[in-house]
Design an enzyme around this catalytic site. Structure first.
Site, short mmCIF file in Angstrom:
data_model
loop_
_atom_site.label_atom_id
_atom_site.label_comp_id
_atom_site.label_asym_id
_atom_site.label_seq_id
_atom_site.Cartn_x
_atom_site.Cartn_y
_atom_site.Cartn_z
N GLU A 83 -8.54 -15.73 2.56
CA GLU A 83 -8.76 -14.38 3.10
C GLU A 83 -9.72 -14.49 4.28
O GLU A 83 -10.75 -15.15 4.17
CB GLU A 83 -9.34 -13.49 1.98
CG GLU A 83 -9.90 -12.16 2.42
CD GLU A 83 -8.90 -11.27 3.17
OE1 GLU A 83 -7.77 -11.10 2.66
OE2 GLU A 83 -9.25 -10.78 4.26
N SER A 93 -4.18 6.11 0.63
CA SER A 93 -4.27 7.31 -0.20
C SER A 93 -4.38 7.00 -1.69
O SER A 93 -4.53 7.92 -2.49
CB SER A 93 -3.08 8.23 0.06
OG SER A 93 -2.97 8.50 1.44
N ALA A 94 -4.30 5.74 -2.06
CA ALA A 94 -4.47 5.33 -3.46
C ALA A 94 -3.49 6.04 -4.40
O ALA A 94 -3.80 6.31 -5.55
CB ALA A 94 -5.91 5.53 -3.92
N HIS A 132 3.32 6.46 -5.72
CA HIS A 132 4.38 7.43 -5.44
C HIS A 132 5.49 7.34 -6.47
O HIS A 132 5.79 6.26 -7.00
CB HIS A 132 4.98 7.15 -4.05
CG HIS A 132 3.99 7.35 -2.95
ND1 HIS A 132 3.61 8.59 -2.52
CD2 HIS A 132 3.28 6.45 -2.20
CE1 HIS A 132 2.72 8.45 -1.53
NE2 HIS A 132 2.50 7.16 -1.33
N GLU A 157 3.84 -1.14 4.37
CA GLU A 157 3.13 0.14 4.52
C GLU A 157 3.57 1.00 3.34
O GLU A 157 4.25 0.53 2.45
CB GLU A 157 3.50 0.77 5.86
CG GLU A 157 4.99 1.02 6.02
CD GLU A 157 5.34 1.80 7.27
OE1 GLU A 157 4.44 2.37 7.89
OE2 GLU A 157 6.53 1.84 7.62
N SER A 158 3.19 2.27 3.33
CA SER A 158 3.57 3.14 2.22
C SER A 158 5.07 3.05 2.00
O SER A 158 5.83 3.05 2.97
CB SER A 158 3.18 4.58 2.55
OG SER A 158 3.53 5.41 1.47
N SER A 210 2.23 1.41 -4.24
CA SER A 210 3.06 1.75 -5.40
C SER A 210 3.97 0.59 -5.76
O SER A 210 4.20 0.29 -6.92
CB SER A 210 3.91 2.98 -5.10
OG SER A 210 3.19 3.93 -4.36
N CYS A 242 -28.45 4.19 -7.03
CA CYS A 242 -27.76 5.21 -6.24
C CYS A 242 -27.79 6.49 -7.05
O CYS A 242 -27.19 6.57 -8.11
CB CYS A 242 -26.32 4.78 -5.97
SG CYS A 242 -25.29 6.10 -5.29
N CYS A 282 -25.55 11.39 0.07
CA CYS A 282 -26.55 10.86 1.01
C CYS A 282 -26.03 9.64 1.74
O CYS A 282 -26.68 9.12 2.62
CB CYS A 282 -27.89 10.62 0.33
SG CYS A 282 -27.98 9.09 -0.59
#
Lengths: 426, 123, 496
Positions: free
Chosen positions: C33, C47-48, C51, C349-350, C354, C413, C450
């Site tokens: 990577e 968009s996680a 579909h 891509e999309s 999925s 956090c 924040c």
């Protein structure tokens, strides 16, 4: 089951407001006072404000931030106030149960009889002002950089551009220059300075740092680290004029674009909020819409003088003490304080005329835009103007204050409201 | 014919706009100040400008690596960067108390650097 | 020289799932990577959504793998222990004209084999989404659509692969193939050569360039298509579902979707950009979102957002291999035709996310079909457990955890309630989080209101301590993105 420990007054936050409230509660006869803070030591943000300029009102001395804090810390220690540091408050209920978490006691529930919220404020981030461009390293709030430089001893950049001419931004411009960094410029979207003019002189002028009014950052460039920012002029409607764009190489962009009272816990408890200040609606005892829940300091509205923060914290602590000592009438009469444009807000939003018997009431206001000429701030009851104060000028960055003296007791008692106006002085 | 010059007073947060006027005999009149300190500031600013300087120095054995410090009096403006260079070589050991004089007569100015806070010694 | 059976280029969701699926076989596998973490490219900002599969054109690889992929998510989520919710999604028709298109979509979905599609009446959709545009004329409901946390999926897949023996090498960039007699024998990277028999090209936005290095498909190009998103403050705005407009020639349009973390997001825009790293947010993009989102939910306001970000889609121009379908934007998943030992998956891509488990499954199949010997391990463990997440625990569970490791009591956090214990656990995890962004993706630290204002300094400090590095080495997302330049009072700092 979680263990429950009981205290009379629990104060959330150990900055100047929280410490003042705690000391005041104790001095007014409260037995056990606990101050909780997420940092490892008390003092709040003052500990990273190493510059001087604090305490002229309270101590008549020009103190560095840590020294101002130190005086309150010493007083808290001598008053035997319990400090619970490095501890986060997870939850507060309207019946005064505070759930906390830290490394040594874990998650525990603490029971109070009254609570003072003094969590201060946080800085507006890049997201809130929606600066377009990439998301590289090197975009920090001024306060983050301040902590790195002043407390951790780390330099987060070499070549800076600062967005926002608030006091923190200007003070950081000086601080970074002193540490050998280059501050290319300070960029301010408004046509006027957002902080104190003395900071313009001693933080920018002294170090030859140019200030660009009516300008903003239109884009952040750089893949891994900030490489440059695009600075543009804005017109009088704050609309970007793209043809004026200029690419300014830099490795760090500091944001000093305003503070937001940190009221997540306050909202969760269900306290009524003022959408303009971003804090709770309070009376002059700093009690919120929920009896026994008091607020103090920048969590109420953003102050510009720490001295006033401490004074109002002292007031909150005093009345928190009254609340638990049962010499408190939760149904006491309150009348609204109303402001007219160009006054943007006033704190407190309500006053209890009764309390004028004991002490004067200070009202703090901000204007919406600067008025660079003499003005008169007037206070009216239902019937008439009862007092006024002249200012040579008023600016959004500098709070306006007016004091209702004890002598106005009868007039205020007879009134249904108090109204404030600002007019040009002829 | 009188000449004049404008200054903003930095003595307190009020930040008064001062006007310094000179008459033919070079006599100075200061207006715009709301207190006596303003006049003193204007006079000093013309002859020997000074500023309070706050910074940090390295500290050993404290809760933090840096200790906030400050000058105990306004420091000559022209020597500020020399002061900053000098502070690089300073290292203090905890414990320290607020007000402790850490460096006396720094750069022969007669001014001292003092600790802005307490810092306990920790293990 | 290092030697492997299979090298996978790219640790995005496709690369990591492929590694995880291949890890059941007795193979030596390496994932390389170019970034410092898994899921840092296209998989980092999308968009996680999982579909249902009614959108892709019937007969395309996208349609087939979307529908197959969708079926695989329940088992995957169970085995890899990440958040996945089959919440269903809606396509809302605004105005009568759009209503016709719902029928077309439904028919298309049924042709693709999507189960349970249903057209809802105006009353029904208004009941389900009360703040929807009052001009809504109906909606298509797809019950099999779902949401997941893409970061969690990618990390979980990589970890499970690692547990089963797969190696990972980060900050390592592919340069060229080593070929002997039309057969891959290895790859050259900026960190040296690696011997291997097979290479899987899962290089996302760069899959075309990797492909061209092998001399294949010179006509195939990936044109990055940017999508900008805005995240709402949950206190200001939330929608408890996934809501699409009717699709247009520009794509699926600007939608609202809830995330597994409880935020609602609006986006994406769709804009071709020249640079494969141009993840900028633009004024025009934000304006477009503002305008488009009003069509679905009038009154939604971008002032309620706490963050904006953008991602790049790896849009390719691959012609659909099914000659009955006229489509040139399909996935390209095949064994290389000029050299042996190379499999490409490009133009993902999309609905790439999925389809990703189905893509991984297909790659395994392609390897098998090529005659590569794949023997199952007797001891393969398909399961991986997530680490404790403080904010999802009861107070009693929290205290048990703190008793074991006090750092779980220290919250770093505030907005997202992330503890030092969780951060330290991620730094020492099988796929270690070594940067601020890596910690952010895994713990959600710094993603709240924040935006790092409180935690950033503390996370840098924890990274410094746990990795035993100097502060100057701690970065946002790998070399070049360090936070700190030097110590103050350093003799070298400044000119004075």
């Amino acid at each position: 089951m979680l263990t429950v420990h009981a205290y009379d007054v629990i104060v959330i936050g150990s900055g100047p407001a929280g410490l003042a409230a705690a000391v005041s509660a104790k001095k007014n006869g409260v037995n056990s006072v606990l101050v909780i803070d997420r940092d490892v030591e008390p003092g709040g943000i003052l500990l990273q404000c190493v510059h001087s300029g604090f305490g002229l009102e309270t101590f008549g001395e020009d103190l560095p931030g840590p020294s101002y804090a130190q005086r309150y810390i010493l007083e808290a220690e001598s008053q035997k106030i319990n400090l619970l540091m490095d501890t986060m408050v997870l939850d507060i209920t309207s019946d005064f149960v505070v759930t906390v978490s830290n490394e040594t006691i874990g998650v525990q529930r603490l029971q109070a009889k009254a609570i003072v919220l003094a969590m201060g404020c946080r800085e507006r981030s890049r997201a809130q002002i929606r600066i377009p461009g990439t998301r590289p390293a090197g975009v920090y709030t001024a306060g983050t950089a301040q902590r790195w430089v002043n407390v951790e001893g780390l330099m987060p950049g070499k070549n800076f551009v600062i967005l926002g001419s608030g006091d923190i931004g200007m003070i950081m411009a000086r601080r970074l220059s002193l540490e050998g960094a280059r501050v290319n410029r300070v960029v301010e979207i408004m046509p006027y300075l957002n902080g104190l003019s003395r900071n313009y002189v001693q933080c920018l002028q002294d170090y030859d740092i140019p200030l660009f009014l009516n300008h903003t950052i239109n884009k952040i460039l750089g893949k891994k680290r900030v490489e440059a920012v695009e600075v543009v002029r804005v017109d009088q409607n704050r609309k970007v004029q793209p043809e004026t764009a200029e690419i300014i190489p830099c490795d760090t962009l500091l944001l000093s674009v305003g503070l937001i009272p940190e009221n997540e816990l306050t909202r969760k408890i269900g306290v009524s909020m003022d959408p303009i200040t971003g804090g709770a609606i309070v009376d002059n005892c700093f009690e919120t819409s929920i009896p026994g829940i008091f607020v103090a300091g920048n969590v109420v509205h953003v102050y510009d003088l720490v001295d006033y923060v401490s004074q109002d914290g002292t007031t909150a602590g005093k009345y928190a003490a009254s609340f638990i000592q049962c010499n408190w009438n939760s149904n006491r009469r309150k009348i609204p304080v109303i402001v007219e444009e160009p006054l943007r807000y006033v704190v407190p939003q309500k006053i209890c005329p009764d309390t004028l018997r004991e002490s004067a009431i200070r009202l703090l206001m901000r204007v919406s835009y600067p008025m660079e000429y003499p003005v008169q701030v007037s206070l009216f009851t239902d019937q008439k103007e009862i007092l006024n104060k002249t200012y040579p000028y008023v600016r959004p960055g500098e709070m306006v204050s007016i004091q209702i003296p004890k002598s106005a007791y009868d007039l205020i008692m007879a009134s249904q409201e108090v109204r404030l106006k600002v007019l040009r002085k002829e | 014919m009188t000449n004049s010059q404008n200054l903003i007073c930095v003595t307190c947060p009020r930040g008064c706009s001062l006007t310094i006027s000179y008459d033919d005999q070079d006599q100075i009149t200061i207006t715009g100040n709301q207190c006596k300190r303003g006049a003193a500031y204007a006079k000093a600013e013309l002859s020997d400008p000074r500023r309070m300087i706050a910074s940090t120095v390295r500290i050993r054995g404290g809760i933090h690596k840096m200790l906030p410090i400050s000058t105990n009096a306004p420091f000559p403006k022209g020597k500020i960067m020399n002061l900053m260079a000098f502070l690089k070589s300073v290292e203090i050991s905890a414990p320290v108390k607020m007000g402790d004089i850490l460096i006396e007569n720094v750069l022969n100015t007669g001014i001292a650097m003092v600790a802005s806070r307490n810092m306990e010694k920790i293990d | 020289m290092d030697s492997y059976d299979v090298v996978i280029i790219g640790a995005g969701v496709v690369g990591c799932l492929t590694a995880r699926f291949l890890s059941r076989y007795q193979l030596r596998i390496l994932v390389i990577e170019k970034e410092s973490d898994v899921g840092a490219g296209t998989s980092s900002a999308n968009s996680a959504l999982i579909h249902a599969g009614y959108d892709p054109l019937p007969g395309t690889l996208k349609a087939a793998l979307n529908v197959r992929g969708n079926e695989m998510w329940d088992q995957l989520a169970d085995e890899l222990d990440f958040d996945f919710e089959r919440c269903g999604d809606y396509v809302a028709a605004i105005g009568e004209d759009e209503f016709q298109q719902l029928q077309i979509l439904k028919r298309q979905g049924e042709q693709n084999g999507v189960p349970g599609l249903k057209i809802l009446s105006v009353d029904e959709i208004r009941k389900r989404i009360p703040n929807i545009n009052p001009e809504v004329s109906g909606a298509l409901f797809a019950p099999t659509a779902g949401i997941c946390d893409t970061f969690a999926v990618t990390i979980a897949a990589a970890e499970n692969a690692q547990m089963n023996g797969v190696m990972f090498r980060f900050d390592t960039c592919f340069e060229s193939f080593l070929v002997e007699k039309h057969r891959i024998v290895g790859i050259r990277t900026d960190r040296g050569d690696i011997r291997c028999q097979w290479v899987i090209n899962a290089a996302g936005l760069y899959a075309d360039e990797v492909m061209h290095q092998a001399g294949s498909h010179p006509e195939f190009m990936i044109h990055p298509r940017r999508g900008e998103y805005c995240v709402f403050d949950p206190a200001c705005f939330q929608i408890d579902t996934v809501l699409f407009p009717v699709p247009s020639e520009k794509g699926k349009g600007v939608l609202f979707f809830k995330t597994t973390h409880g935020n609602t997001i609006v986006g994406p825009t769709s804009e071709f950009v020249d640079c494969k790293e141009d993840k900028a947010v633009s004024v025009t993009g934000l304006r477009y979102l503002e305008e488009q989102m009003q069509r679905l939910i009038p009154g939604a306001d971008l002032r309620w957002t706490i963050a904006s970000f953008s991602g790049l889609r790896a849009s390719g121009n691959a012609i659909c291999t099914n000659s009955d379908v006229d489509y040139s934007g399909d996935f390209l998943i095949e064994s290389d035709k000029t050299v042996k030992g190379l499999i490409h998956c490009a133009g993902i891509e999309s609905p790439g996310l999925s389809a990703s488990p189905a893509i991984a499954e297909r790659i395994c199949l392609l390897l098998e079909q090529s005659g590569f010997e794949m023997i199952e391990k007797p001891y393969w463990n398909p399961r991986r457990k997530r680490r404790p997440c403080f904010r999802h625990l009861t107070n009693e569970e929290r205290n048990e955890l703190i008793a074991q490791d006090p750092r779980y009591g220290r919250i770093v956090c505030r907005c997202e309630m992330v503890t030092e214990g969780e951060i330290a656990a991620e730094i020492h995890a099988p796929i270690p989080a070594r940067t601020y962004d890596a910690i952010k993706r895994r713990t959600w630290c710094g993603t709240g209101r924040c935006q790092g204002g409180f935690d950033m300094i503390r996370v840098v400090e924890i990274l410094t301590r746990e990795l035993n590095l100097s502060s100057e080495k701690i970065s946002k997302n790998g070399p070049g993105s360090e936070f700190i330049f030097s110590e103050t009072k350093n003799q070298r700092s400044g000119q004075c």
